[in-house]
Design an enzyme around this catalytic site. Structure first.
Site, PDB file in Angstrom:
ATOM      1  N   ASP A 296      -7.698   4.527  -3.338  1.00  0.00           N
ATOM      2  CA  ASP A 296      -7.061   3.254  -2.753  1.00  0.00           C
ATOM      3  C   ASP A 296      -6.424   2.272  -3.848  1.00  0.00           C
ATOM      4  O   ASP A 296      -7.237   1.581  -4.514  1.00  0.00           O
ATOM      5  CB  ASP A 296      -7.594   2.608  -1.698  1.00  0.00           C
ATOM      6  CG  ASP A 296      -6.747   1.602  -0.863  1.00  0.00           C
ATOM      7  OD1 ASP A 296      -5.681   1.379  -1.235  1.00  0.00           O
ATOM      8  OD2 ASP A 296      -7.297   1.008   0.306  1.00  0.00           O
TER       9      ASP A 296
ATOM     10  N   CYS B  40       0.666  -1.158  -0.037  1.00  0.00           N
ATOM     11  CA  CYS B  40      -0.151  -0.004   0.115  1.00  0.00           C
ATOM     12  C   CYS B  40       0.807   1.207   0.015  1.00  0.00           C
ATOM     13  O   CYS B  40       0.523   2.178  -0.743  1.00  0.00           O
ATOM     14  CB  CYS B  40      -1.049  -0.032   1.094  1.00  0.00           C
ATOM     15  SG  CYS B  40      -0.463   0.204   2.912  1.00  0.00           S
TER      16      CYS B  40
ATOM     17  N   HIS C 269      -2.980   0.742   7.455  1.00  0.00           N
ATOM     18  CA  HIS C 269      -3.138   0.675   6.147  1.00  0.00           C
ATOM     19  C   HIS C 269      -3.223   2.250   5.485  1.00  0.00           C
ATOM     20  O   HIS C 269      -3.594   3.195   6.181  1.00  0.00           O
ATOM     21  CB  HIS C 269      -4.601   0.010   5.498  1.00  0.00           C
ATOM     22  CG  HIS C 269      -4.737   0.440   4.110  1.00  0.00           C
ATOM     23  ND1 HIS C 269      -3.807  -0.292   3.187  1.00  0.00           N
ATOM     24  CD2 HIS C 269      -5.962   0.757   3.556  1.00  0.00           C
ATOM     25  CE1 HIS C 269      -4.370  -0.016   1.997  1.00  0.00           C
ATOM     26  NE2 HIS C 269      -5.417   0.612   2.264  1.00  0.00           N
TER      27      HIS C 269
END
Length: 256
Positions: free
Chosen positions: A123, A72, A108
């Protein structure tokens, strides 16, 4: 977020974007889709015992220069560089994964971008049930179809946003977040935990995900899951077959 070696034309070539970029919501969605379909979510470096650098220039070199993917912080970090170059305002946010049996910290990274008068959740690094296009933060409690997937944003009594994904006829909580802006350095501890802690999924197992227009390919450990619409095929791989699958399905070379 700035990297001296980031250049928009090279980024566009890496993700296969051939549009006319503007600082608007249409470009935001097109870039997110192109990057999702070309840059895999992957933790090969973690599995090889290598550190994951959050230096912006290292991320550009890895994903654009060496045709790799990342998890991420890397893939969303690269996306943020593109937004900055285009003049699309954004902020990093820290999200709390919600699919674990116990409460987890906000490890995250995602982004909130501002375009066409709206704030959008973006995202590109949540793996299997990640969103496939920006979601309007003002569109609460709406079922949003994205290809064969359906997502929903809601608010808790405490004001936190909650992202849910529909699977098997039920809503599955993915992560919670608020609008508090995070700095790049704020993710250093989470990156260290996710890349070194023995309890972290990325340390325990190989995880590779690549989205496609009709679904996604998911490799977790030695299980390969092929998702096309609502059809799911699963098979187990011998260790010797994994390098070929990494190359043919994900465009990756195993890291020594």
């Amino acid at each position: 977020m700035h990297a001296e070696n980031f250049h928009l034309p090279q980024y566009f070539q890496r993700i296969g974007y051939r549009g006319d970029p503007k600082a608007d919501a249409a470009t935001l969605a097109d870039l997110m889709r192109c990057q999702l379909f070309s840059v895999p979510f992957e933790n090969l470096d973690v599995q090889a015992g290598k550190g994951v650098s959050l230096v912006p220039e290292a991320i550009v070199d890895k994903i654009v220069g060496r045709q790799r993917g990342g998890y991420c912080y890397e893939v969303n970090g690269l996306f943020a560089m593109a937004l900055q170059a285009l003049g699309i305002p954004y902020r990093f946010i820290a999200a709390r994964p919600m699919f674990y049996p116990v409460r987890r910290p906000r490890t995250h990274m995602a982004l909130i971008a501002h375009a066409d008068g709206e704030d959008w959740l973006c995202d590109l690094g949540f793996g299997s049930y990640g969103i496939r296009a920006p979601l309007r933060l003002s569109g609460l409690d709406e079922d949003v179809a994205q290809d064969a997937d359906t997502f929903k944003l809601s608010r808790s009594a405490g004001g936190e946003y909650l992202l849910e994904a529909q699977s098997g006829g039920q809503w599955l909580q993915q992560y919670g977040f608020d609008r508090s802006p995070q700095e790049w350095v704020d993710f250093e501890p989470a990156n260290h935990m996710n890349s070194t802690h023995p309890g972290a999924i990325f340390v325990q197992k190989l995880v590779v995900v690549l989205h496609h227009a009709r679904g996604r390919d998911i490799l977790v450990g030695n299980q390969l899951k092929t998702v096309r619409g609502r059809d799911i095929e699963e098979r187990w791989l011998d260790a010797e077959a994994i390098p070929e699958v990494l190359a043919s399905r994900f465009g990756l070379v195993a890291v020594a």
